[in-house]
Design a protein around this motif. Structure first.
Motif, PDB file in Angstrom:
ATOM      1  N   GLY A   9      12.968   2.807   2.050  1.00  0.00           N
ATOM      2  CA  GLY A   9      13.593   1.709   1.654  1.00  0.00           C
ATOM      3  C   GLY A   9      14.833   1.651   0.578  1.00  0.00           C
ATOM      4  O   GLY A   9      15.282   2.728   0.472  1.00  0.00           O
ATOM      5  N   SER A  10      15.561   0.784   0.588  1.00  0.00           N
ATOM      6  CA  SER A  10      16.606   0.703  -0.337  1.00  0.00           C
ATOM      7  C   SER A  10      16.938  -0.906  -0.756  1.00  0.00           C
ATOM      8  O   SER A  10      16.321  -1.696  -0.311  1.00  0.00           O
ATOM      9  N   VAL A  11      17.641  -0.886  -1.752  1.00  0.00           N
ATOM     10  CA  VAL A  11      18.033  -2.115  -2.410  1.00  0.00           C
ATOM     11  C   VAL A  11      19.388  -2.001  -2.933  1.00  0.00           C
ATOM     12  O   VAL A  11      19.885  -1.038  -3.561  1.00  0.00           O
ATOM     13  N   GLU A  12      20.219  -3.094  -2.862  1.00  0.00           N
ATOM     14  CA  GLU A  12      21.666  -2.942  -3.486  1.00  0.00           C
ATOM     15  C   GLU A  12      22.119  -4.487  -3.491  1.00  0.00           C
ATOM     16  O   GLU A  12      21.692  -5.291  -2.988  1.00  0.00           O
ATOM     17  N   LYS A  13      22.867  -4.465  -4.730  1.00  0.00           N
ATOM     18  CA  LYS A  13      23.508  -5.983  -4.720  1.00  0.00           C
ATOM     19  C   LYS A  13      24.444  -6.321  -3.842  1.00  0.00           C
ATOM     20  O   LYS A  13      25.030  -5.545  -2.892  1.00  0.00           O
ATOM     21  N   ALA A  14      24.479  -7.614  -3.286  1.00  0.00           N
ATOM     22  CA  ALA A  14      25.154  -8.263  -2.074  1.00  0.00           C
ATOM     23  C   ALA A  14      25.992  -9.144  -2.633  1.00  0.00           C
ATOM     24  O   ALA A  14      25.699 -10.043  -3.496  1.00  0.00           O
ATOM     25  N   ALA A  15      27.167  -9.609  -1.762  1.00  0.00           N
ATOM     26  CA  ALA A  15      27.938 -10.670  -2.063  1.00  0.00           C
ATOM     27  C   ALA A  15      27.245 -11.829  -1.056  1.00  0.00           C
ATOM     28  O   ALA A  15      27.338 -11.563   0.230  1.00  0.00           O
ATOM     29  N   PRO A  16      27.454 -13.224  -1.381  1.00  0.00           N
ATOM     30  CA  PRO A  16      27.021 -14.050  -0.434  1.00  0.00           C
ATOM     31  C   PRO A  16      28.032 -14.333   0.574  1.00  0.00           C
ATOM     32  O   PRO A  16      29.196 -14.189   0.357  1.00  0.00           O
ATOM     33  N   THR A  17      27.807 -14.224   1.866  1.00  0.00           N
ATOM     34  CA  THR A  17      28.796 -14.527   3.085  1.00  0.00           C
ATOM     35  C   THR A  17      28.129 -15.645   3.738  1.00  0.00           C
ATOM     36  O   THR A  17      26.959 -15.762   4.043  1.00  0.00           O
ATOM     37  N   TRP A  18      29.271 -16.261   4.713  1.00  0.00           N
ATOM     38  CA  TRP A  18      28.445 -17.181   5.702  1.00  0.00           C
ATOM     39  C   TRP A  18      27.698 -16.626   6.547  1.00  0.00           C
ATOM     40  O   TRP A  18      28.009 -15.431   7.047  1.00  0.00           O
ATOM     41  N   GLN A  19      26.623 -17.141   7.095  1.00  0.00           N
ATOM     42  CA  GLN A  19      25.601 -16.638   8.053  1.00  0.00           C
ATOM     43  C   GLN A  19      25.597 -17.592   9.012  1.00  0.00           C
ATOM     44  O   GLN A  19      25.542 -18.721   9.056  1.00  0.00           O
ATOM     45  N   ASN A  20      25.508 -17.296  10.537  1.00  0.00           N
ATOM     46  CA  ASN A  20      25.287 -17.764  11.692  1.00  0.00           C
ATOM     47  C   ASN A  20      24.229 -17.154  12.286  1.00  0.00           C
ATOM     48  O   ASN A  20      24.058 -16.393  13.105  1.00  0.00           O
ATOM     49  N   THR A  21      23.024 -18.208  11.824  1.00  0.00           N
ATOM     50  CA  THR A  21      21.590 -17.692  12.371  1.00  0.00           C
ATOM     51  C   THR A  21      20.913 -18.684  12.403  1.00  0.00           C
ATOM     52  O   THR A  21      21.061 -19.802  12.393  1.00  0.00           O
ATOM     53  N   GLU A  22      19.525 -18.384  12.992  1.00  0.00           N
ATOM     54  CA  GLU A  22      18.453 -19.617  12.998  1.00  0.00           C
ATOM     55  C   GLU A  22      18.212 -19.847  11.569  1.00  0.00           C
ATOM     56  O   GLU A  22      18.258 -19.271  10.753  1.00  0.00           O
ATOM     57  N   LEU A  23      17.937 -21.450  11.766  1.00  0.00           N
ATOM     58  CA  LEU A  23      17.135 -22.001  10.409  1.00  0.00           C
ATOM     59  C   LEU A  23      16.000 -21.244   9.881  1.00  0.00           C
ATOM     60  O   LEU A  23      16.176 -21.157   8.630  1.00  0.00           O
ATOM     61  N   GLN A  82      31.921 -15.832  -7.726  1.00  0.00           N
ATOM     62  CA  GLN A  82      31.756 -14.918  -6.653  1.00  0.00           C
ATOM     63  C   GLN A  82      32.600 -15.084  -5.498  1.00  0.00           C
ATOM     64  O   GLN A  82      32.642 -16.142  -4.890  1.00  0.00           O
ATOM     65  N   PRO A  83      33.627 -14.156  -5.129  1.00  0.00           N
ATOM     66  CA  PRO A  83      34.200 -14.157  -3.987  1.00  0.00           C
ATOM     67  C   PRO A  83      33.323 -14.310  -2.578  1.00  0.00           C
ATOM     68  O   PRO A  83      32.302 -13.499  -2.335  1.00  0.00           O
ATOM     69  N   VAL A  84      33.595 -14.938  -1.633  1.00  0.00           N
ATOM     70  CA  VAL A  84      32.990 -15.208  -0.402  1.00  0.00           C
ATOM     71  C   VAL A  84      33.870 -14.728   0.766  1.00  0.00           C
ATOM     72  O   VAL A  84      35.069 -15.221   0.782  1.00  0.00           O
ATOM     73  N   THR A 131      35.390 -11.574  10.050  1.00  0.00           N
ATOM     74  CA  THR A 131      36.394 -11.006   9.789  1.00  0.00           C
ATOM     75  C   THR A 131      36.485 -10.127   8.431  1.00  0.00           C
ATOM     76  O   THR A 131      37.556  -9.330   8.386  1.00  0.00           O
ATOM     77  N   GLY A 132      35.926 -10.686   7.525  1.00  0.00           N
ATOM     78  CA  GLY A 132      35.792  -9.908   6.011  1.00  0.00           C
ATOM     79  C   GLY A 132      36.980 -10.714   5.222  1.00  0.00           C
ATOM     80  O   GLY A 132      36.961 -10.158   3.861  1.00  0.00           O
ATOM     81  N   ALA A 133      37.681 -11.682   5.925  1.00  0.00           N
ATOM     82  CA  ALA A 133      38.682 -12.342   5.277  1.00  0.00           C
ATOM     83  C   ALA A 133      38.206 -13.354   4.135  1.00  0.00           C
ATOM     84  O   ALA A 133      37.148 -13.826   4.210  1.00  0.00           O
ATOM     85  N   LEU A 134      38.751 -13.410   2.887  1.00  0.00           N
ATOM     86  CA  LEU A 134      38.241 -14.350   1.676  1.00  0.00           C
ATOM     87  C   LEU A 134      38.637 -15.654   2.065  1.00  0.00           C
ATOM     88  O   LEU A 134      39.689 -16.023   2.480  1.00  0.00           O
ATOM     89  N   VAL A 135      37.326 -16.255   2.132  1.00  0.00           N
ATOM     90  CA  VAL A 135      37.303 -17.860   2.377  1.00  0.00           C
ATOM     91  C   VAL A 135      37.184 -18.777   1.125  1.00  0.00           C
ATOM     92  O   VAL A 135      37.486 -19.858   1.402  1.00  0.00           O
ATOM     93  N   GLY A 136      36.928 -18.278  -0.177  1.00  0.00           N
ATOM     94  CA  GLY A 136      36.495 -19.049  -1.019  1.00  0.00           C
ATOM     95  C   GLY A 136      35.757 -18.249  -2.215  1.00  0.00           C
ATOM     96  O   GLY A 136      35.885 -17.149  -1.895  1.00  0.00           O
ATOM     97  N   TYR A 137      35.311 -19.160  -3.067  1.00  0.00           N
ATOM     98  CA  TYR A 137      34.629 -18.750  -4.278  1.00  0.00           C
ATOM     99  C   TYR A 137      33.454 -19.397  -4.633  1.00  0.00           C
ATOM    100  O   TYR A 137      33.307 -20.723  -4.312  1.00  0.00           O
ATOM    101  N   LEU A 138      32.282 -18.901  -4.827  1.00  0.00           N
ATOM    102  CA  LEU A 138      31.156 -19.441  -5.145  1.00  0.00           C
ATOM    103  C   LEU A 138      30.673 -19.483  -6.469  1.00  0.00           C
ATOM    104  O   LEU A 138      30.568 -18.447  -7.367  1.00  0.00           O
ATOM    105  N   LYS A 139      30.476 -20.675  -7.252  1.00  0.00           N
ATOM    106  CA  LYS A 139      29.925 -20.850  -8.504  1.00  0.00           C
ATOM    107  C   LYS A 139      28.563 -21.350  -8.510  1.00  0.00           C
ATOM    108  O   LYS A 139      28.291 -21.953  -7.234  1.00  0.00           O
ATOM    109  N   PRO A 140      28.041 -21.494  -9.454  1.00  0.00           N
ATOM    110  CA  PRO A 140      26.696 -22.142  -9.433  1.00  0.00           C
ATOM    111  C   PRO A 140      26.635 -23.472  -8.886  1.00  0.00           C
ATOM    112  O   PRO A 140      25.354 -23.982  -8.413  1.00  0.00           O
ATOM    113  N   SER A 141      27.436 -24.168  -9.278  1.00  0.00           N
ATOM    114  CA  SER A 141      27.487 -25.575  -8.774  1.00  0.00           C
ATOM    115  C   SER A 141      28.121 -26.070  -7.642  1.00  0.00           C
ATOM    116  O   SER A 141      28.098 -27.169  -7.308  1.00  0.00           O
TER     117      SER A 141
END
Length: 213
Positions: A78-92, A187-189, A194-204
């Protein structure tokens, strides 16, 4: 030792990717909020008992008693690491908390996904998820309550994690964004492909890169 060091750097509220075993012993990867500090446990693997750690990884507001959040790690698995939120294209079903109908789940909804969809659609909407009956779910606009999409857990969507909140945030005015351009942008998103910067994520809120520019 590497795993212990990684665990020591984590705290409840961190956004992480954890790889380990679920409650049935199957391999599992969960990317979501660390709901509580890691807990030392004794696990059984291959007929032998050994020391390990239980992580609780899920949507904000989910109880740590909910076993769908559990990830068990050992020193050699197993492993664990901090992650940055990214857009996901997945099933609900891949949205943390969706399957257990957690009313506190919040996402930024970017429209219908799937293989032919290359990026989220505009406008991005702060959304919640609720049951529509008969095994179907509604993604709804948190502000208006209007249904944005109705489908099963296999529905393909674009989504980005958002902070759970009892008091829903007010929409940000453009003048406010301009005034705060020199403040902490949050938080940069990055684009999931593509890995391109698309915006920033704040709590609100989610702030598209165009508004920052």
């Amino acid at each position: 030792m590497e795993l212990k060091n990684a665990l020591a750097k984590l705290k409840a509220g961190d956004y992480v990717t954890a790889v380990g075993a679920d409650t049935r012993g199957h391999d599992v990867t969960r990317t979501a909020t660390l709901l509580a500090d890691p807990k030392a446990v004794t696990v059984q693997r291959s007929g032998q008992r050994e020391k390990g750690w239980r992580l609780y990884v899920g949507a904000e507001g989910t109880s740590i008693e909910e076993r769908s959040t559990w990830v068990t790690l050992t020193e050699d698995f197993g492993s664990v690491e901090k992650a940055a939120p990214t857009w996901q294209n997945t099933e609900l079903r891949m949205v943390p908390g969706a399957r257990i109908q957690n009313p506190d789940v919040r996402i930024y909804f970017g429209g219908t996904g799937g293989k032919r969809s290359t990026e989220p659609a505009e406008p991005v909407v702060l959304a919640g998820i609720r049951s529509a009956g008969a095994g179907r779910f509604e993604i709804y606009d948190v502000d208006s309550g209007d249904a944005l999409l109705t489908g099963s857990l296999s529905a393909q969507i674009w989504w980005l994690p958002a902070k759970a909140s009892v008091a829903e945030p007010e929409p940000a005015e453009m003048s406010d964004l301009a005034a705060n351009v020199n403040d902490d942008l949050g938080q940069p998103v990055h684009h999931v492909r593509t890995g391109a910067l698309v915006g920033y994520l704040k709590p609100s809120k989610f702030i598209p890169i165009e508004q920052n520019e």
